[in-house]
Motif scaffolding. Structure first.
Motif, PDB file in Angstrom:
ATOM      1  N   THR A  95       0.841  -1.196   0.000  1.00 46.10           N
ATOM      2  CA  THR A  95       0.000   0.000   0.000  1.00 46.10           C
ATOM      3  C   THR A  95       0.874   1.242   0.000  1.00 46.10           C
ATOM      4  O   THR A  95       1.866   1.300   0.733  1.00 46.10           O
ATOM      5  N   VAL A  96       0.496   2.234  -0.810  1.00 44.93           N
ATOM      6  CA  VAL A  96       1.233   3.493  -0.872  1.00 44.93           C
ATOM      7  C   VAL A  96       0.272   4.637  -0.572  1.00 44.93           C
ATOM      8  O   VAL A  96      -0.806   4.731  -1.171  1.00 44.93           O
ATOM      9  N   ILE A  97       0.688   5.489   0.367  1.00 48.28           N
ATOM     10  CA  ILE A  97      -0.075   6.695   0.710  1.00 48.28           C
ATOM     11  C   ILE A  97       0.921   7.846   0.738  1.00 48.28           C
ATOM     12  O   ILE A  97       1.823   7.864   1.584  1.00 48.28           O
ATOM     13  N   GLY A  98       0.772   8.779  -0.190  1.00 48.55           N
ATOM     14  CA  GLY A  98       1.722   9.893  -0.271  1.00 48.55           C
ATOM     15  C   GLY A  98       3.106   9.379  -0.612  1.00 48.55           C
ATOM     16  O   GLY A  98       3.314   8.742  -1.635  1.00 48.55           O
ATOM     17  N   GLU A  99       4.053   9.627   0.285  1.00 52.67           N
ATOM     18  CA  GLU A  99       5.434   9.198   0.081  1.00 52.67           C
ATOM     19  C   GLU A  99       5.765   7.943   0.881  1.00 52.67           C
ATOM     20  O   GLU A  99       6.895   7.472   0.844  1.00 52.67           O
ATOM     21  N   GLN A 100       4.789   7.418   1.615  1.00 51.82           N
ATOM     22  CA  GLN A 100       5.022   6.259   2.475  1.00 51.82           C
ATOM     23  C   GLN A 100       4.461   4.993   1.844  1.00 51.82           C
ATOM     24  O   GLN A 100       3.444   5.027   1.169  1.00 51.82           O
ATOM     25  N   TYR A 101       5.123   3.859   2.122  1.00 53.98           N
ATOM     26  CA  TYR A 101       4.609   2.584   1.653  1.00 53.98           C
ATOM     27  C   TYR A 101       4.581   1.592   2.803  1.00 53.98           C
ATOM     28  O   TYR A 101       5.322   1.715   3.780  1.00 53.98           O
ATOM     29  N   PHE A 102       3.692   0.610   2.668  1.00 54.87           N
ATOM     30  CA  PHE A 102       3.466  -0.388   3.714  1.00 54.87           C
ATOM     31  C   PHE A 102       3.401  -1.762   3.062  1.00 54.87           C
ATOM     32  O   PHE A 102       2.677  -1.949   2.085  1.00 54.87           O
ATOM     33  N   ILE A 103       4.162  -2.690   3.617  1.00 51.28           N
ATOM     34  CA  ILE A 103       4.183  -4.049   3.088  1.00 51.28           C
ATOM     35  C   ILE A 103       3.520  -4.960   4.111  1.00 51.28           C
ATOM     36  O   ILE A 103       3.910  -4.976   5.277  1.00 51.28           O
ATOM     37  N   GLY A 104       2.502  -5.698   3.664  1.00 50.47           N
ATOM     38  CA  GLY A 104       1.819  -6.639   4.540  1.00 50.47           C
ATOM     39  C   GLY A 104       0.711  -6.003   5.355  1.00 50.47           C
ATOM     40  O   GLY A 104       0.450  -4.801   5.282  1.00 50.47           O
ATOM     41  N   TRP A 105       0.033  -6.842   6.111  1.00 51.63           N
ATOM     42  CA  TRP A 105      -1.078  -6.417   6.971  1.00 51.63           C
ATOM     43  C   TRP A 105      -1.064  -7.290   8.214  1.00 51.63           C
ATOM     44  O   TRP A 105      -1.013  -8.513   8.108  1.00 51.63           O
ATOM     45  N   HIS A 106      -1.087  -6.649   9.380  1.00 51.23           N
ATOM     46  CA  HIS A 106      -1.159  -7.406  10.626  1.00 51.23           C
ATOM     47  C   HIS A 106      -2.562  -7.315  11.193  1.00 51.23           C
ATOM     48  O   HIS A 106      -3.277  -8.302  11.245  1.00 51.23           O
ATOM     49  N   ASP A 107      -2.974  -6.120  11.614  1.00 47.60           N
ATOM     50  CA  ASP A 107      -4.340  -5.903  12.094  1.00 47.60           C
ATOM     51  C   ASP A 107      -4.613  -4.402  12.167  1.00 47.60           C
ATOM     52  O   ASP A 107      -3.748  -3.593  11.866  1.00 47.60           O
ATOM     53  N   ARG A 113      -3.550   1.422  12.074  1.00 46.04           N
ATOM     54  CA  ARG A 113      -3.217   2.704  12.711  1.00 46.04           C
ATOM     55  C   ARG A 113      -2.146   3.439  11.896  1.00 46.04           C
ATOM     56  O   ARG A 113      -2.206   4.661  11.733  1.00 46.04           O
ATOM     57  N   GLU A 114      -1.169   2.695  11.369  1.00 45.77           N
ATOM     58  CA  GLU A 114      -0.123   3.314  10.548  1.00 45.77           C
ATOM     59  C   GLU A 114      -0.697   3.889   9.248  1.00 45.77           C
ATOM     60  O   GLU A 114      -0.314   4.982   8.823  1.00 45.77           O
ATOM     61  N   LEU A 115      -1.622   3.163   8.623  1.00 47.05           N
ATOM     62  CA  LEU A 115      -2.242   3.654   7.385  1.00 47.05           C
ATOM     63  C   LEU A 115      -3.041   4.925   7.659  1.00 47.05           C
ATOM     64  O   LEU A 115      -2.976   5.893   6.885  1.00 47.05           O
ATOM     65  N   ALA A 117      -2.567   7.059  10.066  1.00 47.49           N
ATOM     66  CA  ALA A 117      -1.618   8.141  10.352  1.00 47.49           C
ATOM     67  C   ALA A 117      -1.028   8.693   9.055  1.00 47.49           C
ATOM     68  O   ALA A 117      -0.826   9.909   8.924  1.00 47.49           O
ATOM     69  N   ALA A 118      -0.774   7.828   8.089  1.00 46.67           N
ATOM     70  CA  ALA A 118      -0.244   8.281   6.798  1.00 46.67           C
ATOM     71  C   ALA A 118      -1.266   9.148   6.070  1.00 46.67           C
ATOM     72  O   ALA A 118      -0.905  10.157   5.454  1.00 46.67           O
ATOM     73  N   VAL A 119      -2.543   8.775   6.142  1.00 44.00           N
ATOM     74  CA  VAL A 119      -3.603   9.589   5.530  1.00 44.00           C
ATOM     75  C   VAL A 119      -3.627  10.964   6.189  1.00 44.00           C
ATOM     76  O   VAL A 119      -3.682  11.999   5.510  1.00 44.00           O
ATOM     77  N   GLN A 120      -3.571  11.003   7.520  1.00 43.86           N
ATOM     78  CA  GLN A 120      -3.571  12.277   8.253  1.00 43.86           C
ATOM     79  C   GLN A 120      -2.351  13.118   7.863  1.00 43.86           C
ATOM     80  O   GLN A 120      -2.449  14.329   7.688  1.00 43.86           O
ATOM     81  N   CYS A 121      -1.213  12.455   7.721  1.00 38.25           N
ATOM     82  CA  CYS A 121       0.020  13.152   7.335  1.00 38.25           C
ATOM     83  C   CYS A 121      -0.137  13.821   5.970  1.00 38.25           C
ATOM     84  O   CYS A 121       0.253  14.982   5.793  1.00 38.25           O
ATOM     85  N   VAL A 122      -0.716  13.108   5.018  1.00 38.71           N
ATOM     86  CA  VAL A 122      -0.924  13.689   3.684  1.00 38.71           C
ATOM     87  C   VAL A 122      -1.893  14.857   3.769  1.00 38.71           C
ATOM     88  O   VAL A 122      -1.673  15.898   3.142  1.00 38.71           O
ATOM     89  N   MET A 123      -2.956  14.712   4.548  1.00 43.42           N
ATOM     90  CA  MET A 123      -3.941  15.796   4.672  1.00 43.42           C
ATOM     91  C   MET A 123      -3.315  17.048   5.282  1.00 43.42           C
ATOM     92  O   MET A 123      -3.614  18.164   4.864  1.00 43.42           O
ATOM     93  N   GLN A 124      -2.461  16.862   6.271  1.00 42.94           N
ATOM     94  CA  GLN A 124      -1.885  18.013   6.976  1.00 42.94           C
ATOM     95  C   GLN A 124      -0.660  18.590   6.283  1.00 42.94           C
ATOM     96  O   GLN A 124      -0.455  19.794   6.286  1.00 42.94           O
ATOM     97  N   ASN A 125       0.150  17.738   5.678  1.00 47.78           N
ATOM     98  CA  ASN A 125       1.433  18.190   5.130  1.00 47.78           C
ATOM     99  C   ASN A 125       1.478  18.237   3.609  1.00 47.78           C
ATOM    100  O   ASN A 125       2.506  18.598   3.040  1.00 47.78           O
TER     101      ASN A 125
END
Length: 163
Positions: A95-107, A113-115, A117-125
């Motif tokens: 998964t890619v959100i803005g400049e961040q990427y995430f590999i895999g899914w735990h829960d 929570r990390e995803l 936070a990345a959405v919030q980061c893109v909205m704010q920054n």
């Protein structure tokens, strides 16, 4: 003195209007979430459900869901994204959100929570969307060099041949 106060009030009014317009523009800015997944992957299914809920909670979020096993173009895009981000794309979900990427899914408590936070980061920054340019370049049809796209001759009713 009255002219100075009136001028200052006018300046404050102008700045407050521009500030309101900027806030309204930021509120409608889309956050693209690029979700690469495979059919039959249980972790992908869990993340897909989470992303659906995330999209409902945040109207600005747009999920771009791309299956990579059956769809060759999506697999090629994933490889290009990996190259662009200097990331190992051998695991899914990816998964890619803005400049961040995430590999895999735990829960939801960890990866979810990390995803979010990345959405919030893109909205704010207003982070750069690193994937959108790759999608545009991948989906645009490239014309071979030297090939004309305009016909040399048209035949029109009544008029006849036009060169």
């Amino acid at each position: 003195m009255k002219k100075t106060i009136a001028f200052l009030l006018f300046i404050i009014l102008v700045f407050s209007l521009f500030g309101s317009l900027a806030l309204a523009q930021n509120a409608t800015e889309e956050v693209n979430v690029y979700f690469f997944w495979a059919e039959g992957c249980p972790h992908c299914s869990s993340e897909k459900r989470f992303l659906s809920e995330l999209e409902k909670r945040h109207p600005a979020v747009r999920i771009h869901s791309m299956e990579v096993v059956k769809n060759r173009e999506n697999a090629e895009l994933l490889a290009k994204v990996g190259k662009e981000l200097n990331a190992d794309v051998s695991g899914i979900p990816f998964t890619v959100i803005g400049e961040q990427y995430f590999i895999g899914w735990h829960d939801e408590e960890t990866t979810g929570r990390e995803l979010e936070a990345a959405v919030q980061c893109v909205m704010q920054n207003h982070c750069e969307d690193r994937v959108s340019g790759l999608i545009t370049s991948l989906t645009q049809k490239e014309q071979p060099v030297g090939k004309r796209t305009i016909p040399e001759k048209l035949t029109l009713p009544i008029i006849g041949d036009v060169k």
